[in-house]
Scaffold this motif. Structure first.
Motif, PDB file in Angstrom:
ATOM      1  N   ASP A  41       2.517  66.645 -28.915  1.00 41.79           N
ATOM      2  CA  ASP A  41       3.081  65.609 -28.057  1.00 41.79           C
ATOM      3  C   ASP A  41       4.599  65.719 -28.164  1.00 41.79           C
ATOM      4  O   ASP A  41       5.141  65.835 -29.269  1.00 41.79           O
ATOM      5  CB  ASP A  41       2.618  64.215 -28.491  1.00 41.79           C
ATOM      6  N   GLU A  46       5.155  58.569 -30.216  1.00 44.31           N
ATOM      7  CA  GLU A  46       3.716  58.584 -29.948  1.00 44.31           C
ATOM      8  C   GLU A  46       2.994  59.568 -30.865  1.00 44.31           C
ATOM      9  O   GLU A  46       1.860  59.326 -31.286  1.00 44.31           O
ATOM     10  CB  GLU A  46       3.463  58.918 -28.476  1.00 44.31           C
ATOM     11  N   ASP A  91      -1.193  66.304 -25.663  1.00 45.36           N
ATOM     12  CA  ASP A  91      -0.668  65.458 -24.601  1.00 45.36           C
ATOM     13  C   ASP A  91      -0.545  66.323 -23.351  1.00 45.36           C
ATOM     14  O   ASP A  91      -0.131  67.486 -23.422  1.00 45.36           O
ATOM     15  CB  ASP A  91       0.698  64.903 -25.007  1.00 45.36           C
ATOM     16  N   TYR A  93       1.324  65.641 -20.453  1.00 45.94           N
ATOM     17  CA  TYR A  93       2.660  65.676 -19.863  1.00 45.94           C
ATOM     18  C   TYR A  93       3.698  66.067 -20.905  1.00 45.94           C
ATOM     19  O   TYR A  93       4.278  65.224 -21.591  1.00 45.94           O
ATOM     20  CB  TYR A  93       3.000  64.309 -19.261  1.00 45.94           C
ATOM     21  N   CYS A 118      -4.709  63.800 -24.500  1.00 46.54           N
ATOM     22  CA  CYS A 118      -4.200  62.450 -24.696  1.00 46.54           C
ATOM     23  C   CYS A 118      -3.156  62.201 -23.609  1.00 46.54           C
ATOM     24  O   CYS A 118      -2.143  62.920 -23.542  1.00 46.54           O
ATOM     25  CB  CYS A 118      -3.587  62.341 -26.092  1.00 46.54           C
ATOM     26  N   THR A 119      -3.397  61.215 -22.734  1.00 41.65           N
ATOM     27  CA  THR A 119      -2.503  61.040 -21.606  1.00 41.65           C
ATOM     28  C   THR A 119      -2.615  59.624 -21.035  1.00 41.65           C
ATOM     29  O   THR A 119      -3.517  58.867 -21.395  1.00 41.65           O
ATOM     30  CB  THR A 119      -2.828  62.076 -20.508  1.00 41.65           C
ATOM     31  N   THR A 120      -1.706  59.299 -20.136  1.00 39.16           N
ATOM     32  CA  THR A 120      -1.701  57.980 -19.498  1.00 39.16           C
ATOM     33  C   THR A 120      -2.470  57.966 -18.194  1.00 39.16           C
ATOM     34  O   THR A 120      -2.630  56.914 -17.573  1.00 39.16           O
ATOM     35  CB  THR A 120      -0.246  57.554 -19.209  1.00 39.16           C
ATOM     36  N   SER A 121      -2.937  59.148 -17.745  1.00 36.24           N
ATOM     37  CA  SER A 121      -3.544  59.242 -16.415  1.00 36.24           C
ATOM     38  C   SER A 121      -4.804  60.103 -16.451  1.00 36.24           C
ATOM     39  O   SER A 121      -4.969  60.939 -17.332  1.00 36.24           O
ATOM     40  CB  SER A 121      -2.528  59.842 -15.428  1.00 36.24           C
ATOM     41  N   ARG A 138      -7.067  57.977 -23.625  1.00 33.12           N
ATOM     42  CA  ARG A 138      -6.074  57.306 -22.808  1.00 33.12           C
ATOM     43  C   ARG A 138      -4.996  56.649 -23.649  1.00 33.12           C
ATOM     44  O   ARG A 138      -5.261  56.088 -24.707  1.00 33.12           O
ATOM     45  CB  ARG A 138      -6.769  56.244 -21.936  1.00 33.12           C
ATOM     46  N   LYS A 139      -3.756  56.697 -23.164  1.00 36.96           N
ATOM     47  CA  LYS A 139      -2.643  55.967 -23.759  1.00 36.96           C
ATOM     48  C   LYS A 139      -2.507  54.634 -23.027  1.00 36.96           C
ATOM     49  O   LYS A 139      -2.832  54.547 -21.838  1.00 36.96           O
ATOM     50  CB  LYS A 139      -1.342  56.770 -23.635  1.00 36.96           C
ATOM     51  N   PRO A 140      -1.998  53.576 -23.689  1.00 38.60           N
ATOM     52  CA  PRO A 140      -1.585  53.551 -25.094  1.00 38.60           C
ATOM     53  C   PRO A 140      -2.780  53.716 -26.032  1.00 38.60           C
ATOM     54  O   PRO A 140      -3.874  53.235 -25.734  1.00 38.60           O
ATOM     55  CB  PRO A 140      -0.933  52.179 -25.252  1.00 38.60           C
TER      56      PRO A 140
END
Length: 276
Positions: A41, A46, A91, A93, A118-121, A138-140
């Motif tokens: 990451d 994070e 991660d 991104y 591991c990502t937000t989308s 998913r994040k958070p």
């Protein structure tokens, strides 16, 4: 039926354990099966949160783990070798190489290692299937999400499938090995299922690769035994589940016996704790 001598030995061992958990931890430190994990990451905060949360959860589960962290794919590939990690969490991104790009490059060299993102989308869900990722965290990041990921990871199944990559390119499932024999610069790996494997490697080099796992032990000159493959322990030999007989050096008899007893105790302890 459990032999009387084993029950007596186990009772003495248990009394020794009860003298203090600190002593137990000290004895186990250098003789334990360790899961190796890589986290990637490019956001340091994070990465730190993920490291702390995974470390805590593995500690609570009683699983020894070594976690390496990387801020980018380029840094990761400086140390990556097939078989060096059991689980890699990326991660998506990241600058330069995205997590998907890193995963594709990993899969070119290692088809077996467990991957997760591991990502937000969820935008890259289809790409994650292409590289055979086993989870999408998913994040958070939350404790519930990490628990769900670890449940999907299935640690016991992962241990069963753990592989050893030999210098000549061959690979073998560690738990499938019964014992190994070294003769004239060639090692023969006797397997529980499938054909035996021969490879040119020194005994010392193979011992360093195998005996980091607590279920492997060098019981006589040029011979390494897998305790999981033992059917019966005699004073001067192991009788293996496939009918083979593995000699025990007289000089190492006590050390081998102690190691095997400890293996049985830890296995029993793990099974009891796992059923709690």
């Amino acid at each position: 039926m459990i032999p009387r001598f084993f029950l007596n030995t186990l009772c003495r061992f248990c009394r020794h354990v009860l003298k203090g958990e600190r002593n137990m931890a000290a004895r186990r430190k250098d003789n334990v099966e360790i899961m190796t994990i890589a986290l990637l990451d490019d956001v340091s905060e994070e990465l730190h949160i993920l490291l702390e949360m995974l470390t805590r959860r593995f500690r609570e589960k009683g699983t020894a783990v070594k976690i390496d962290t990387f801020s980018c794919g380029e840094e990761f590939f400086k140390v990556f070798r097939p078989g060096c990690y059991d689980f890699i969490l990326l991660d998506i991104y990241m600058d330069k190489m995205s997590g998907i790009d890193v995963a594709r490059k990993i899969r070119e060299q290692d088809k077996e290692v467990c991957l997760a993102f591991c990502t937000t989308s969820n935008d890259f869900a289809s790409e994650s299937y292409q590289v055979n990722a086993m989870y999408y965290l998913r994040k958070p990041i939350s404790r519930e999400g990490v628990d769900a990921m670890l449940e999907r990871l299935n640690l016991s199944e992962l241990e069963q499938k753990r592989q050893l990559f030999l210098p000549d390119g061959q690979k073998v499932i560690l738990r499938n090995i019964m014992y190994t024999e070294y003769y004239n610069h060639v090692v023969t790996i006797h397997n529980q299922m499938g054909d035996n494997i021969q490879t040119r490697i020194s005994h010392n080099e193979l011992e360093k690769m195998l005996c980091v796992y607590s279920y492997f032990f060098c019981c006589s000159r040029g011979v390494i035994v897998n305790f999981y493959g033992v059917s019966k322990h005699k004073k001067d030999m192991f009788v293996m589940k496939n009918g083979g007989m593995v000699p025990i050096s007289r000089r190492k008899a006590k050390e081998v016996g102690d190691a095997y007893t400890k293996f049985l105790f830890e296995r029993m302890r793990s099974e009891v704790c796992g059923s709690c």
